[in-house]
Scaffold this motif. Structure first.
Motif, PDB file in Angstrom:
ATOM      1  N   GLY A 120       0.803  -1.218   0.000  1.00 39.14           N
ATOM      2  CA  GLY A 120       0.000   0.000   0.000  1.00 39.14           C
ATOM      3  C   GLY A 120       0.832   1.261   0.000  1.00 39.14           C
ATOM      4  O   GLY A 120       0.301   2.359   0.180  1.00 39.14           O
ATOM      5  N   GLU A 121       2.149   1.137  -0.200  1.00 37.46           N
ATOM      6  CA  GLU A 121       3.033   2.285  -0.155  1.00 37.46           C
ATOM      7  C   GLU A 121       3.796   2.430  -1.467  1.00 37.46           C
ATOM      8  O   GLU A 121       4.122   1.442  -2.131  1.00 37.46           O
ATOM      9  N   GLY A 122       4.096   3.675  -1.817  1.00 36.63           N
ATOM     10  CA  GLY A 122       4.912   3.960  -2.987  1.00 36.63           C
ATOM     11  C   GLY A 122       4.179   3.791  -4.294  1.00 36.63           C
ATOM     12  O   GLY A 122       2.998   3.441  -4.344  1.00 36.63           O
ATOM     13  N   ASP A 123       4.899   4.055  -5.383  1.00 34.28           N
ATOM     14  CA  ASP A 123       4.306   3.968  -6.717  1.00 34.28           C
ATOM     15  C   ASP A 123       4.082   2.523  -7.154  1.00 34.28           C
ATOM     16  O   ASP A 123       3.231   2.254  -8.007  1.00 34.28           O
ATOM     17  N   TYR A 124       4.854   1.600  -6.600  1.00 36.44           N
ATOM     18  CA  TYR A 124       4.741   0.187  -6.975  1.00 36.44           C
ATOM     19  C   TYR A 124       4.502  -0.631  -5.700  1.00 36.44           C
ATOM     20  O   TYR A 124       5.428  -1.249  -5.153  1.00 36.44           O
TER      21      TYR A 124
ATOM     22  N   VAL B   3       2.956  -3.426  -4.953  1.00 35.82           N
ATOM     23  CA  VAL B   3       2.850  -4.877  -4.927  1.00 35.82           C
ATOM     24  C   VAL B   3       4.223  -5.485  -5.216  1.00 35.82           C
ATOM     25  O   VAL B   3       4.794  -5.260  -6.289  1.00 35.82           O
ATOM     26  N   THR B   4       4.737  -6.237  -4.272  1.00 37.41           N
ATOM     27  CA  THR B   4       6.027  -6.907  -4.441  1.00 37.41           C
ATOM     28  C   THR B   4       5.772  -8.372  -4.757  1.00 37.41           C
ATOM     29  O   THR B   4       5.123  -9.082  -3.982  1.00 37.41           O
ATOM     30  N   VAL B   5       6.286  -8.818  -5.901  1.00 34.00           N
ATOM     31  CA  VAL B   5       6.028 -10.168  -6.390  1.00 34.00           C
ATOM     32  C   VAL B   5       7.338 -10.948  -6.445  1.00 34.00           C
ATOM     33  O   VAL B   5       8.340 -10.461  -6.981  1.00 34.00           O
TER      34      VAL B   5
ATOM     35  N   ARG C 132       8.436  -5.432  -8.673  1.00 29.98           N
ATOM     36  CA  ARG C 132       7.449  -4.558  -8.040  1.00 29.98           C
ATOM     37  C   ARG C 132       6.484  -4.050  -9.101  1.00 29.98           C
ATOM     38  O   ARG C 132       6.892  -3.697 -10.210  1.00 29.98           O
ATOM     39  N   ALA C 133       5.200  -4.026  -8.751  1.00 34.21           N
ATOM     40  CA  ALA C 133       4.165  -3.667  -9.721  1.00 34.21           C
ATOM     41  C   ALA C 133       3.137  -2.740  -9.093  1.00 34.21           C
ATOM     42  O   ALA C 133       2.944  -2.721  -7.866  1.00 34.21           O
TER      43      ALA C 133
END
Length: 633
Positions: A173-177, A179-181, A198-199
């Motif tokens: 929920g933080e930053g421009d990306y 979702v960490t996959v 990161r997406a």
């Protein structure tokens, strides 16, 4: 197809100029992407193909296999899917190589000798003329190939990243990306090494055993019918006369076969009834051999015989009907407080039997629904709230599919003597034809679907259902065309303006509407980025009540003849007259006083309004457009 407006094109016009992220696209998967799609099945590939049309959006699609799919399990292509292929530009080519279903034959035990089967009925596959597009059979692998071609030819020059398996994800929920996959290399020199990407958004199109679904806490809930079927794609010699016709076969022994001829003139598929599965089976039925499946098929086909010479593919499955309660990562108590970051599509959301031919078809519509919404949000065309409509719309459709499939698969498993009416199976097939063809989808009112306040002005274009094409004649070149076939999957809204009875150029409501949409500050066209073509976001077409010989294109308002490309060339192909042999106003119940029909980028009717309701049209689009005009494109 339109081209040359950016200069002379000497090669394949389907290959669009590279633009945006497609210029010098990196071969290696970047560390940061806008959209990461997991799985290159039909849902994932269609989502990717749609997003490939947005040059400013970095989309990558990962697949654990090392390369393209060689042979797929799905093969039925319903008319709605072919309609969708038309929007992506390959309907004609896939029709040419596919098997076309035109009739269905029904076989049952001979009353004089129940050990033998006889043909008892035939029915047209589309008896009501639901669509101008055919019902096809073609291997799933070829469908994926065509979508891969669309992606490769798009401005973004997309292609799947093979040999990467999804392991886990975390939404911060933080930053421009946010979702960490975590991915795992499954092929090549890096096999066994993990990779983190990161997406902004993740789409799980990774099948019934979806790990993306697990990662957002969704589970498939439902039941099994405790009935097993063997399925085989084979080349065989047989004296069964309808081997090249789709058949529903019920034998006196109680076994059934659904016969599906395949493309190429020789291959065919059989779903062979293996009967009830005991509660204590513990998976034993899945060990049924191909020899046992063939033997069961021969028993059902008696007095005809089946000599299988080659098996392309076979499997055994138990009918199951399962559905997730949501198609994104927003929990029920979070709705309205945040927008989704992770989505699931296709078999990751809904599983059912294969015999109604719905799996691949419904999955692709999941992708079509989601793809353009992600593109609009990421390009700044629409607010993030648009993304909440995906789960709300598609979960209902999946529930309807499972309810239909339960009834159809139950009927297919019945023994002949269990039917109250001997023609119950064929009657159900005819009565419900619109549903499996893909045309019963009906979205309810939302920010994307208006209330049907003016539905009486266009009774043949039901708000919330797909835009049903009809013949018209293009004025500039006198060509008869299907109006809906010119709605390409380019992410644009369509605004069809059906004119009042006045001739082009005369003072009239349609002339007033043209002035408003071209110049008014509250017109949706006013949101178009400075420097972009006037029709970059909205494709506005006019259809006059007169035939083309009565229309002077020079008097048609400029709003319907936009200037496009760097040379500001006039686009004459948005002006139509009626086809004297099939008047669209009559065919689709259009009010002769004029009507505006608004169609979403995924071809569903969003609104129907009178020509004078410009304030209502502006109010409809206001929540879907940027508050301020974007910077120059």
């Amino acid at each position: 197809m339109q081209f040359h407006h950016h200069g002379y094109v000497s090669g394949d016009p389907r290959v669009q100029p590279a633009a945006g992220v497609g210029v010098d696209r990196p071969a290696e998967l970047p560390d940061e992407v806008d959209v990461l799609i997991v799985g290159s099945g039909p849902a994932g590939m269609l989502t990717a193909a749609q997003l490939s049309q947005f040059p400013g959006v970095t989309t990558r699609i990962v697949e654990r296999r090392g390369g393209r799919l060689a042979i797929g399990q799905a093969d039925g292509i319903q008319a709605r899917s072919v309609e969708t292929f038309q929007a992506f530009g390959f309907a004609e080519r896939i029709i040419a190589e596919a098997y076309r279903i035109t009739e269905v034959a029904f076989w049952k035990p001979d009353p004089a000798d129940p050990s033998r089967i006889v043909r008892t009925a035939r029915t047209l596959d589309d008896p009501a003329g639901i669509s101008e597009f055919p019902h096809l059979i073609v291997n799933q692998a070829r469908v994926l190939d065509y979508f891969a071609e669309v992606m490769a030819n798009a401005p973004t020059r997309m292609s799947p990243d093979y040999g990467l398996e999804f392991r886990s994800l975390e939404v911060s929920g933080e930053g421009d990306y946010p979702v960490t996959v975590t991915l795992l290399h499954t092929a090549g020199p890096d096999a066994g090494r993990e990779r983190v990407v990161r997406a902004k958004y993740v789409v799980g199109a990774d099948g019934a055993r979806s790990k993306v679904r697990e990662s957002i806490g969704c589970t498939l809930a439902g039941d099994r019918a405790n009935h097993a079927w063997g399925v085989m794609d084979v080349l065989a010699v047989t004296d069964f006369p309808d081997i090249r016709t789709k058949c529903a076969i019920q034998s006196g022994t109680g076994g059934s076969i659904l016969l599906i001829p395949r493309e190429g003139g020789h291959l065919f598929r059989m779903y062979v009834d293996l009967g009830e599965v005991p509660q204590d089976d513990a998976g034993a039925v899945r060990k049924t051999t191909i020899e046992q499946i063939v033997a069961q098929a021969n028993e059902i086909l008696h007095p005809y015989t089946l000599d299988v010479r080659n098996v392309a593919w076979h499997s055994v499955y138990e009918v199951g009907h399962r559905l997730t309660d949501r198609f994104d990562d927003v929990l029920p108590d979070q709705r309205g407080t945040r927008t989704p970051r992770v989505f699931i599509t296709g078999d990751a959301c809904h599983t059912h039997s294969a015999k109604a031919g719905q799996g691949m078809n419904v999955s692709m519509q999941d992708g079509f629904n989601l793809g353009w919404k992600l593109g609009h949000v990421l390009e700044g065309r629409s607010p993030e709230s648009l993304l909440s409509t995906y789960s709300a719309e598609r979960q209902v459709i999946a529930k309807d599919l499972i309810d239909f499939d339960k009834e159809w698969s139950t009927l297919m498993a019945k023994k002949p003597e269990e039917f109250d009416n001997p023609s119950e199976l064929e009657d159900f097939y005819v009565r419900t034809a619109e549903f499996p063809a893909g045309f019963m989808t009906h979205y309810g009112p939302s920010m994307l679907i208006a209330a049907p306040a003016h539905q009486d002005l266009a009774t043949g274009f039901t708000i919330g259902k797909r835009f049903k094409s009809a013949p018209v004649v293009r004025v500039c070149d006198t060509n008869p065309v299907q109006l809906g076939h010119h709605a390409t999957a380019d992410g644009r809204w369509r605004i069809y303006v059906f004119a009042d009875a006045a001739l082009a150029g005369a003072p009239s409501p349609v002339a007033d509407f043209a002035e408003w949409i071209a110049n008014a500050p509250d017109s949706p066209l006013a949101a178009t980025p400075s420097g972009a073509d006037r029709d970059a976001w909205f494709d506005v077409k006019v259809i006059y009540q007169q035939d083309h010989t009565s229309l002077d294109i020079g008097t048609v308002p400029a709003a319907f003849k936009p200037q496009v490309g760097p040379f500001r060339l006039t686009d004459y192909e948005k002006v139509y007259g009626t086809d004297p042999a099939a008047d669209i106003f009559e065919l689709r119940g259009l009010d002769r006083g004029g009507v505006v029909v608004v169609v979403r980028p995924d071809q569903y009717v969003a609104n129907v309004l009178p020509l004078t309701a410009t304030a209502e049209l502006a109010a409809f689009f206001a929540p879907l457009l940027p508050v301020a005009k974007p910077a120059e494109a």
